[in-house]
Design a protein around this motif. Structure first.
Motif, short mmCIF file in Angstrom:
data_model
loop_
_atom_site.label_atom_id
_atom_site.label_comp_id
_atom_site.label_asym_id
_atom_site.label_seq_id
_atom_site.Cartn_x
_atom_site.Cartn_y
_atom_site.Cartn_z
N GLY A 226 32.59 7.79 -13.36
CA GLY A 226 33.09 8.57 -12.45
C GLY A 226 32.43 8.53 -11.04
O GLY A 226 33.05 8.37 -10.27
N PRO A 227 31.33 8.53 -11.02
CA PRO A 227 30.43 8.60 -9.64
C PRO A 227 30.69 7.10 -9.23
O PRO A 227 30.87 7.11 -7.88
CB PRO A 227 28.98 8.86 -10.14
N GLN A 228 30.89 6.10 -9.72
CA GLN A 228 30.93 4.79 -9.29
C GLN A 228 32.35 4.52 -8.71
O GLN A 228 32.56 4.13 -7.70
CB GLN A 228 30.70 3.76 -10.41
N LEU A 229 33.31 5.02 -9.36
CA LEU A 229 34.57 4.97 -9.27
C LEU A 229 34.90 5.96 -7.63
O LEU A 229 35.70 5.54 -6.64
CB LEU A 229 35.46 5.55 -10.16
N GLU A 230 34.22 6.92 -7.75
CA GLU A 230 34.22 7.80 -6.22
C GLU A 230 33.59 7.01 -5.43
O GLU A 230 34.38 7.06 -4.13
CB GLU A 230 33.36 9.31 -6.47
N ARG A 231 32.45 6.40 -5.53
CA ARG A 231 32.00 5.56 -4.25
C ARG A 231 33.09 4.49 -4.13
O ARG A 231 32.98 4.03 -2.81
CB ARG A 231 30.58 4.96 -4.76
N MET A 232 33.48 3.73 -4.92
CA MET A 232 34.13 2.65 -4.74
C MET A 232 35.63 3.27 -3.86
O MET A 232 36.30 2.24 -3.23
CB MET A 232 34.60 1.93 -5.92
#
Ligand code: KG4
Ligand code: ZN
Length: 326
Positions: free
Chosen positions: A185-191
């Motif tokens: 979740g957080p990684q996808l948001e960052r990407m």
């Protein structure tokens, strides 16, 4: 009333001390790095880790709150839903403490506790019942996606839930499909930052249906086929950003539209959001603007209380105990 509360339903071990609505201590130990290697939560490892960490967290909570063991009036723990072994650790620890000290014990429903976390704020965090208003509450995490009509404190009705994957699970699994690590979740948001959310069209499951349920597995499958058929999209950072932004937009649009639509239909004055996915800034921004347009007050749990925590367990335990509920 002083409450000692435990939360061990999934992969966060939490202990909190709540007195008269004020969160005096809220200790937490996340197991994210432990489970990252496996791409998801491993129940046996979670159970062992709770067992290892709970005693010191409980002690730290008591010390931070500067209360004496003798001043604890009530012990509370999450009774479910969650991973059975993990739940047992907190539940049995709390029951053992209550039994040995001859004080009351109360088991708390995990989802019900999430409903109250948006009403805990400030320094020190305080559960403010006076500011409470009837609401429609969206609970979005790795394990659950629920829409609940909270008509009054302790009076609520589930309007809808996910028929398959939870929203956080959809974030995690699609993130994995585009090569990002767990928790996705957080990684996808960052990407997704700076990506074009309209670059790719993904389904908005159940968006146009006149019910309050959600479904995310079809969206996940659609991303899976897209990546299989267009592997080149993962090679280019700009296109990968567009892809992540488009997936995020699909998840967020469904959550926001269905939540605000339900709130308007039942005449709720407020919308609340909690659970790990509530940390997502696009979700926060979109739901804020949709609520603004509908003239509905929005309360999102503060980031520290979005994820699983014992403060919300303690707050609800105290509320129930004051009402004389078992
Ligand atoms: O509430 P939580 O900590 O644990 C439970 O599942 O009960 O929620 C974790 C979930 C994971 O699926 C994680 O990927 C998701 O919340 N999540 C996010 C964000 N932060 C956490 N999803 C989207 N954007 C985020 N910023
Ligand atoms: Zn939760």
């Amino acid at each position: 009333m002083t409450v000692l509360a435990f939360e061990t339903s999934c992969d966060e071990t939490g202990a909190a001390v709540v007195r008269d609505g004020v969160v005096l201590a809220n200790t937490i130990s996340s197991q994210i790095t432990l489970h990252a290697e496996y791409g998801g939560v491993v129940p046996e490892l979670a159970t062992r880790e709770h067992l290892r960490n709970l005693p010191s967290l409980a002690k730290a909570a008591i010390e931070t709150a500067r209360v004496e063991w003798d001043h604890v009036d009530l012990v509370a723990a999450t009774r479910g839903p969650g991973l059975p072994g993990a739940l047992l650790v907190g539940l049995k620890a709390a029951q053992g403490l209550a039994f040995s000290r001859n004080i009351a014990f109360i088991g708390i429903h995990h989802h019900e506790a999430h409903l109250y976390s948006p009403w805990i704020s400030g320094h020190p965090p305080r559960f403010d019942l006076a500011s409470f208003s009837p609401n429609v509450s969206l609970i979005v995490s790795g394990g659950h996606t629920l829409l609940v009509h909270v008509r009054a404190p302790l009076d609520h009705k589930v309007l809808g839930e996910t028929l398959d994957d939870a929203a956080g699970e959809c974030f995690d699994k699609t993130a994995r499909l585009v090569g990002l690590a767990y928790p996705g979740g957080p990684q996808l948001e960052r990407m997704a930052e700076g990506g074009n959310a309209r670059a790719f069209e993904f389904p908005r499951p159940l968006l146009d249906q006149a019910n309050d349920h959600f479904s995310f597995s079809g969206l996940k499958t659609s991303v899976r086929y897209f990546v299989r058929d267009h592997p080149e999209t993962l090679q280019n950072t700009k296109v990968r950003r567009d892809l992540c932004a488009s997936v995020q937009a699909a998840i967020v649009e469904v959550l926001v539209t269905k939540t605000v639509r339900a709130a308007v239909r039942v005449g709720a004055r407020a919308v609340t959001v909690s659970g790990g996915v509530a940390s997502n800034r696009t979700l926060r921004g979109e739901i804020e603007s949709a609520c603004g347009k509908a003239g509905i007050v929005l309360r999102v749990a503060v980031p520290a209380l979005c994820t699983d925590n014992a403060a919300m367990i303690g707050v609800l335990a105290e509320l129930k105990a004051r009402q004389g509920l078992p």
